[in-house]
Each structure stands twice: as structure tokens, then as C-alpha cells.
Design an enzyme around this catalytic site. Structure first.
Site, PDB file in Angstrom:
ATOM      1  N   GLY A  49      47.250  22.090 -19.140  1.00  7.44           N
ATOM      2  CA  GLY A  49      47.527  21.113 -20.210  1.00  7.44           C
ATOM      3  C   GLY A  49      46.429  20.895 -21.343  1.00  7.44           C
ATOM      4  CG  HIS A 192      50.301  23.659 -22.640  1.00  7.42           C
ATOM      5  ND1 HIS A 192      50.390  22.484 -21.847  1.00  7.42           N
ATOM      6  CD2 HIS A 192      50.418  23.084 -23.818  1.00  7.42           C
ATOM      7  CE1 HIS A 192      50.568  21.339 -22.609  1.00  7.42           C
ATOM      8  NE2 HIS A 192      50.664  21.777 -23.951  1.00  7.42           N
ATOM      9  CB  CYS A 193      53.435  23.826 -17.814  1.00  8.51           C
ATOM     10  SG  CYS A 193      52.581  25.043 -16.692  1.00  8.51           S
ATOM     11  CB  SER A 194      50.620  20.190 -15.620  1.00  4.58           C
ATOM     12  OG  SER A 194      51.486  19.330 -16.242  1.00  4.58           O
ATOM     13  CB  THR A 200      52.317  28.388 -18.215  1.00  2.00           C
ATOM     14  OG1 THR A 200      52.205  27.100 -18.794  1.00  2.00           O
ATOM     15  CG2 THR A 200      51.209  29.328 -18.867  1.00  2.00           C
TER      16      THR A 200
END
Length: 302
Positions: A49, A192-194, A200
Site C-alpha cells: 500500500g 498494489h494491494c495492502s 499484487t
């Protein structure tokens, strides 16, 4: 595009972007396809993130000439952690877009700026954040073990990766990332993700496979997250223990870590549902040769 490992690909230590607030941010450039072509450095970036970026991090991203950012986090994740910080885009505008359960695009504020795409990928049946909240909210060691122990956390992750392959909306969102990368002027792009691990990781695996990077290199890139995130994971585990939130915080390690079996499960789902990766590319993801040609033109060196 091939799944045959007829050559041994060169596996570089994927280049860290050096971001203080996103330790898993790295460049996919430098991987070699089985045909001998290299992914162009600086063209496609993957990350955790961007909500914790410092001003120095923003300056580093701006210096890369970034054109697009794709945020795959769900609305609930954005609420929990905060919206992205993106060079050249006002925080309020980003927050309005990312506090949404639907796909939204924020166009760049200047011709040389960055466009933000919020493409939330959320699995109600495999809600990792809900599981974490439940585990931390109920401090009973017995209930935490009943939720996460005896392989349950790992099974939840395996189910999530299979869901990546079979859910229509998830496939549409992953396909959207690839279409953005294939479009003229689509790169440099960061997705992106977290944690930069699951959504991702699958996006990167599909991209690298489509470009012809061999399967072992795809796995090596996926597992590199464990090296980049090891210190943070260890810190979180110890914090949960010290604060009395969990008696066995190690129960969360299957959620926090990238495991080979998770990515294997996704590829197994591809193989069980389609005749091969090429069929999944067209029938599962709805992509065609034009998208593949665009990816090659934008991301591979001549």
C-alpha cells in the site's frame, strides 16, 4: 506466451524502489523471458500500500516518471489504512475515489502527472481483514485457534487464490490492470494491494507468465515478498503478543506470508478449468493477442 521451461531464466534480485513507507515496492524490470528478452527496468512496478508514503517517497516515485497507479484494495481496507498518497494528486481527491466499492479513475492533474485507478478486488467468502478483526477482537486463545489453527488460515489463503481465477469480477479487475499496461503510454505503471503479496502477487504472476517468463522465476518473484516484509511481519507478531491480543500470534503467519502452495493453487485452478494458460488468457481473462502485443511492446526490451 509459453509455460514450457525450455530455458533457465535469469532471476535478478528484483530492484527495491527504496520507499520507506512501502518496503515491498519493487521493479519487475530485469526478468528474462524464455525467448531471451528482458523486461524493461522502470516500466512496471509492484508494491504494498501507498498510504504510508513519506514526502521523500513521493519525490522518489515522481522521479521515476510514473504515469499510472492501480490500487487493488477493497473499500474496507482503504477505510482501515487510509487512501494512497500519489505524486501530484490531492489527498482529498484520492480519498473520494478510494472510499468506494466500485472501480473509479482519477485523471492526472497535469500532462506529465499520474493517473490513479481504484480497482477493488474483494472476496466476501475469503475476507482476510474480517478474519484478522475477528481473531484480534476475541482474545480467547481457544477461539483464535478454532478460527486460524490446524491449517484453517492456510486453507483460507488457498481458497482466496483459487477465487482469483474463477471469480468473474476479480478476473475483470486483473484484466483491467493488464489492459492499462498494454495501452500506448501505459507505462511506467505501479500496481498494489495492502501487503503487495496476494492480489499484487497474482497480477504479477499472470503478467510474467504471459510475457514468457519461466514458472520458477514467477514463483521466485512471488516469494521475494517474504524477504522484503520479514521485519514488518516479525514486528507485528511480537506486537500482538506483547499487547496481549493473541496468545499464539504465529497462527497469523499463513496470512502474512507468501507461500508457494498458494500460487500453485491458482495455477492449478487455471489448469483444471482451461486447456492451458493461453485459453485462460482469452476465455478466463477476456484478453487477446492485441493486449499481449501491447504488453510486449511496452515492457520488453527489443
Amino acid at each position: 506466451m509459453t509455460e514450457q521451461q525450455t530455458e533457465t531464466a535469469v532471476f535478478p534480485a528484483a530492484r527495491s524502489l527504496g520507499l520507506f513507507g512501502a518496503v515491498n515496492a519493487r521493479d519487475l524490470g530485469g526478468y528474462r523471458t524464455v525467448g531471451g528478452r528482458l523486461l524493461r527496468p522502470g516500466a512496471v512496478l509492484r508494491s504494498d500500500g501507498l498510504n504510508r508514503l513519506t514526502d521523500e517517497d513521493l519525490a522518489l516515485l515522481a522521479a521515476l516518471g510514473l504515469r499510472q497507479v492501480v490500487d487493488l484494495r477493497s473499500l474496507e481496507e482503504v477505510r482501515e489504512a487510509g487512501p494512497d498518497r500519489v505524486p501530484g494528486l490531492p489527498v482529498a481527491v484520492i480519498a473520494d475515489a478510494e472510499h468506494s466499492a466500485t472501480a473509479i479513475t482519477v485523471e492526472r492533474a497535469a500532462p506529465d502527472g499520474v493517473t490513479l485507478h481504484h480497482l477493488p478486488v474483494f472476496a466476501a467468502d475469503f475476507d482476510i481483514f474480517a478474519a484478522l478483526r475477528e481473531a484480534l477482537g476475541d482474545r480467547s486463545p481457544e477461539r483464535q485457534r478454532a478460527l486460524l489453527g490446524d491449517g484453517r488460515a492456510g486453507a483460507m489463503m488457498t481458497g482466496l487464490y483459487r477465487w482469483f481465477v474463477t471469480d468473474r469480477i476479480a478476473c475483470e479487475r486483473f484484466s483491467a490492470v493488464l489492459r492499462l499496461l498494454a495501452a500506448p503510454g501505459g507505462a511506467p505503471l505501479l500496481f498494489h494491494c495492502s501487503a503487495g503479496k496476494d492480489r499484487t502477487g497474482w497480477t504479477a504472476a499472470v503478467l510474467l507468465t504471459a510475457l514468457g517468463v519461466d514458472r520458477e522465476t514467477v514463483f521466485a518473484d512471488y516469494l521475494l515478498t517474504n524477504e522484503r516484509s520479514a521485519a514488518i511481519v516479525a514486528s507485528i507478531v511480537e506486537s500482538f503478543r506483547a499487547r496481549g491480543l493473541m496468545h499464539e500470534p504465529e497462527l497469523l503467519l499463513p496470512v502474512f506470508r507468501a507461500e508457494r502452495c498458494y500460487l500453485e493453487a491458482a495455477f492449478e485452478e487455471v489448469e483444471s478449468g482451461w486447456s492451458g494458460f493461453e485459453a485462460f488468457w482469452t476465455d478466463g481473462l477476456g484478453l487477446d493477442d492485441e493486449v499481449l502485443a501491447g504488453l510486449r511492446a511496452n515492457l520488453l526490451e527489443p
